[in-house]
Write a protein that holds these residues in place. Structure first.
Motif, PDB file in Angstrom:
ATOM      1  N   LEU A   1       4.832  17.903  -9.572  1.00 37.27           N
ATOM      2  CA  LEU A   1       5.849  17.388  -8.468  1.00 37.27           C
ATOM      3  C   LEU A   1       6.663  16.479  -9.354  1.00 37.27           C
ATOM      4  N   ASN A   2       6.408  15.946 -10.373  1.00 40.06           N
ATOM      5  CA  ASN A   2       7.079  14.798 -11.112  1.00 40.06           C
ATOM      6  C   ASN A   2       7.443  13.615 -10.012  1.00 40.06           C
ATOM      7  N   ALA A   3       6.641  13.606  -9.291  1.00 40.37           N
ATOM      8  CA  ALA A   3       6.820  12.463  -8.370  1.00 40.37           C
ATOM      9  C   ALA A   3       6.936  11.053  -8.706  1.00 40.37           C
ATOM     10  N   GLY A   4       6.341  10.822  -9.937  1.00 39.27           N
ATOM     11  CA  GLY A   4       6.265   9.388 -10.401  1.00 39.27           C
ATOM     12  C   GLY A   4       7.879   8.825 -10.833  1.00 39.27           C
ATOM     13  N   LYS A   5       8.901   9.698 -10.886  1.00 40.83           N
ATOM     14  CA  LYS A   5      10.041   9.161 -11.183  1.00 40.83           C
ATOM     15  C   LYS A   5      10.744   8.802  -9.925  1.00 40.83           C
ATOM     16  N   ASP A   6      10.086   9.059  -8.814  1.00 41.69           N
ATOM     17  CA  ASP A   6      10.752   8.519  -7.457  1.00 41.69           C
ATOM     18  C   ASP A   6      10.309   7.076  -7.319  1.00 41.69           C
ATOM     19  N   ASN A   7      11.645   6.308  -7.940  1.00 38.75           N
ATOM     20  CA  ASN A   7      11.635   4.819  -7.786  1.00 38.75           C
ATOM     21  C   ASN A   7      12.093   4.260  -6.449  1.00 38.75           C
ATOM     22  N   ASN A   8      12.374   5.091  -5.561  1.00 39.77           N
ATOM     23  CA  ASN A   8      13.164   4.423  -4.542  1.00 39.77           C
ATOM     24  C   ASN A   8      11.971   4.137  -3.154  1.00 39.77           C
ATOM     25  N   THR A   9      10.670   4.503  -3.504  1.00 41.24           N
ATOM     26  CA  THR A   9       9.837   4.181  -2.714  1.00 41.24           C
ATOM     27  C   THR A   9       9.134   2.968  -3.135  1.00 41.24           C
ATOM     28  N   PRO A  10       9.244   1.853  -2.043  1.00 37.32           N
ATOM     29  CA  PRO A  10       8.590   0.659  -2.638  1.00 37.32           C
ATOM     30  C   PRO A  10       7.047   0.679  -2.392  1.00 37.32           C
ATOM     31  N   ARG A  11       6.412  -0.202  -3.005  1.00 33.11           N
ATOM     32  CA  ARG A  11       4.789  -0.107  -2.962  1.00 33.11           C
ATOM     33  C   ARG A  11       4.271  -0.593  -1.765  1.00 33.11           C
ATOM     34  N   PHE A  12       4.851  -1.749  -1.226  1.00 32.60           N
ATOM     35  CA  PHE A  12       4.435  -2.129   0.073  1.00 32.60           C
ATOM     36  C   PHE A  12       5.547  -2.425   0.931  1.00 32.60           C
ATOM     37  N   ASP A  13       5.227  -2.257   2.186  1.00 36.29           N
ATOM     38  CA  ASP A  13       6.462  -2.569   2.983  1.00 36.29           C
ATOM     39  C   ASP A  13       5.880  -3.796   4.036  1.00 36.29           C
ATOM     40  N   LYS A  14       6.856  -4.263   5.028  1.00 34.88           N
ATOM     41  CA  LYS A  14       6.346  -5.473   5.620  1.00 34.88           C
ATOM     42  C   LYS A  14       5.162  -5.277   6.587  1.00 34.88           C
ATOM     43  N   VAL A  15       4.848  -4.061   6.985  1.00 34.83           N
ATOM     44  CA  VAL A  15       3.626  -3.726   7.909  1.00 34.83           C
ATOM     45  C   VAL A  15       2.431  -4.041   6.862  1.00 34.83           C
ATOM     46  N   SER A  16       2.479  -3.818   5.647  1.00 34.27           N
ATOM     47  CA  SER A  16       1.306  -4.240   4.898  1.00 34.27           C
ATOM     48  C   SER A  16       1.095  -5.796   5.034  1.00 34.27           C
ATOM     49  N   LEU A  17       1.904  -6.644   5.270  1.00 31.21           N
ATOM     50  CA  LEU A  17       1.535  -8.085   5.559  1.00 31.21           C
ATOM     51  C   LEU A  17       0.459  -8.304   6.687  1.00 31.21           C
ATOM     52  N   PHE A  18       0.437  -7.230   7.501  1.00 28.80           N
ATOM     53  CA  PHE A  18      -0.324  -7.749   8.572  1.00 28.80           C
ATOM     54  C   PHE A  18      -1.459  -6.622   8.556  1.00 28.80           C
ATOM     55  N   VAL A  19      -1.224  -5.585   8.008  1.00 24.18           N
ATOM     56  CA  VAL A  19      -2.454  -4.684   7.546  1.00 24.18           C
ATOM     57  C   VAL A  19      -3.589  -5.500   6.642  1.00 24.18           C
ATOM     58  N   VAL A  20      -3.300  -5.996   5.714  1.00 18.05           N
ATOM     59  CA  VAL A  20      -4.218  -6.711   4.806  1.00 18.05           C
ATOM     60  C   VAL A  20      -5.095  -7.372   5.395  1.00 18.05           C
ATOM     61  N   PRO A  21      -4.534  -8.544   6.116  1.00 21.09           N
ATOM     62  CA  PRO A  21      -5.458  -9.639   6.580  1.00 21.09           C
ATOM     63  C   PRO A  21      -6.319  -8.808   7.850  1.00 21.09           C
ATOM     64  N   ALA A  22      -5.897  -8.028   8.506  1.00 15.28           N
ATOM     65  CA  ALA A  22      -6.640  -7.298   9.437  1.00 15.28           C
ATOM     66  C   ALA A  22      -7.801  -6.596   9.054  1.00 15.28           C
ATOM     67  N   VAL A  23      -7.512  -5.603   8.000  1.00 14.41           N
ATOM     68  CA  VAL A  23      -8.609  -5.132   7.283  1.00 14.41           C
ATOM     69  C   VAL A  23      -9.655  -6.072   6.541  1.00 14.41           C
ATOM     70  N   VAL A  24      -9.429  -7.133   5.932  1.00 16.60           N
ATOM     71  CA  VAL A  24     -10.177  -7.926   5.567  1.00 16.60           C
ATOM     72  C   VAL A  24     -11.099  -8.852   6.400  1.00 16.60           C
ATOM     73  N   VAL A  25     -10.337  -8.983   7.678  1.00 16.40           N
ATOM     74  CA  VAL A  25     -10.966  -9.769   8.642  1.00 16.40           C
ATOM     75  C   VAL A  25     -12.216  -8.973   9.017  1.00 16.40           C
ATOM     76  N   LEU A  26     -11.811  -7.608   9.098  1.00 18.99           N
ATOM     77  CA  LEU A  26     -12.587  -6.642   9.729  1.00 18.99           C
ATOM     78  C   LEU A  26     -13.835  -6.400   8.913  1.00 18.99           C
ATOM     79  N   CYS A  27     -13.747  -6.421   7.633  1.00 20.25           N
ATOM     80  CA  CYS A  27     -14.737  -6.382   6.540  1.00 20.25           C
ATOM     81  C   CYS A  27     -15.539  -7.555   6.553  1.00 20.25           C
ATOM     82  N   GLY A  28     -14.876  -8.798   6.991  1.00 20.94           N
ATOM     83  CA  GLY A  28     -15.901  -9.926   6.933  1.00 20.94           C
ATOM     84  C   GLY A  28     -16.809  -9.849   8.029  1.00 20.94           C
TER      85      GLY A  28
END
Lengths: 104, 178
Positions: free
Chosen positions: B76-103
Motif C-alpha cells: 500500500l506504500n502507506a508509510g508516505k502518508d504524512n497527514n495522519t498524526p501519531r496521536f490525537d487529543k483523545v489519546s491524552l485521556f486514553v493513556v492514563p485510563a488504561v494505565v490506571v486500569l493496569c495498576g
C-alpha cells in the motif's frame, strides 16, 4: 530468588496494557492492528503462565487454548488487512478517523 | 536463579520492543519491533517448558501474521502518508485510563496466591498432541474445535480474497479478463 509464577502474569499485564494503548491511542490503522495482536499475545502468555500452576491433567488446556487464540488471530489479521486494502483503495488514507463508513 | 536471569533479559526485550511499537513513526519499524517482541515471547514459552507454544508462536505470528502485515504495508506504500498524526487529543485521556486500569488489575494480581505446581507436566509436543487429538468417548473433545478452526481459516481466506480482489486489478487487466 527463583522464577515466580507472578512475574509472568505481571509481564503479561504490562504487554497487554501497551497493546491496548497502541490499539486505542494510535491513529494509523496498521498500528491499531498491531496493538490488537500484541494484546492477544499477552493473553496467550498469561494462559501459558497459569497452566504451570495447575495440576498435571489440566495443564494441557494452557497449551491448547492459546493455539486456538493464535488461529483466530490469524483469521482476524487476514480479514482485517483485506478490509484495510479495500478502504485504502477508496479513501487513499490510513487514518482510522476516516474509516467511518459504517457510522450511519 | 539462572531461569530468573533469562526471564528478566527476555522480559526487558519484550517490553522494550512493545514500547518501540507504541512510539514508532513508520508502520514498518513498528512491525519489525513487533516481530522482536514476539520472538522474545517465544523464548519465554521455551523457558516455561512449552516448546510447542514457542514454535507455534514463531511459525504463525512472526512467520505468517506479521509477515502478512509487512507485505500489506509495503504494497500500500502507506508509510508516505504524512497527514495522519501519531496521536490525537483523545489519546491524552486514553493513556492514563488504561494505565490506571493496569495498576488496579496488578494490585489484585499481586495479592492473589499463585505458585508453580511442581508436579505439572510441561507442555511437550507429545503431551499436547495426545490431548489435542484424543478422540476417546470421554475425552476432552478438542479435535472438534480443531476441525472448526480449519473451516474458520478457510472461510476467512476466501473472504479476504473476495474483498481484496474488487479493486486490486488495474482497469487494463479487468478489461482483458472480460
Amino acid at each position: 530468588m527463583e522464577l515466580q509464577a507472578m512475574y509472568i502474569q505481571i509481564l503479561a499485564l504490562v504487554l497487554f496494557t501497551i497493546g491496548l494503548v497502541v490499539a486505542i491511542a494510535r491513529r494509523n490503522i496498521f498500528f491499531v492492528l498491531m496493538g490488537v495482536e500484541l494484546a492477544l499475545n499477552a493473553v496467550n502468555l498469561s494462559m501459558v503462565g497459569f497452566a504451570k500452576t495447575l495440576p498435571a491433567e489440566l495443564s494441557a488446556a494452557g497449551q491448547i487454548v492459546p493455539l486456538f487464540t493464535i488461529a483466530v488471530a490469524a483469521a482476524e489479521a487476514c480479514v482485517g488487512l483485506a478490509l484495510v486494502i479495500l478502504i485504502f483503495r477508496n479513501r487513499e488514507s490510513v487514518d482510522s478517523d476516516s474509516f467511518t463508513n459504517m457510522k450511519g | 536463579m539462572l531461569a530468573l536471569i533469562y526471564f528478566i533479559v527476555l522480559a526487558v526485550i519484550a517490553v522494550g520492543s512493545a514500547i518501540c511499537v507504541l512510539l514508532a513513526k513508520h508502520p514498518l519499524y513498528g512491525a519489525l519491533s513487533l516481530i522482536l517482541s514476539m520472538l522474545s515471547m517465544a523464548g519465554i514459552y521455551g523457558l516455561l517448558g512449552s516448546p510447542f507454544m514457542g514454535v507455534v508462536q514463531i511459525m504463525v505470528y512472526a512467520g505468517a501474521i506479521v509477515m502478512l502485515l509487512t507485505f500489506v504495508i509495503m504494497v500500500l506504500n502507506a508509510g508516505k502518508d504524512n497527514n495522519t498524526p501519531r496521536f490525537d487529543k483523545v489519546s491524552l485521556f486514553v493513556v492514563p485510563a488504561v494505565v490506571v486500569l493496569c495498576g488496579l488489575v496488578g494490585f489484585v494480581l499481586v495479592r492473589a496466591p499463585l505458585a508453580f505446581d511442581a508436579t505439572t507436566i510441561r507442555g511437550s509436543v507429545k503431551f499436547t498432541s495426545e490431548t489435542l487429538f484424543n478422540m476417546a468417548q470421554n475425552g476432552p473433545g478438542y479435535f472438534v474445535l480443531f476441525e472448526v478452526l480449519g473451516l474458520l481459516l478457510l472461510s476467512s481466506m476466501a473472504a479476504a480474497v473476495l474483498m481484496a480482489k474488487k479493486r486490486l486489478g488495474s482497469e487494463v487487466s479487468e478489461k482483458e479478463g472480460k
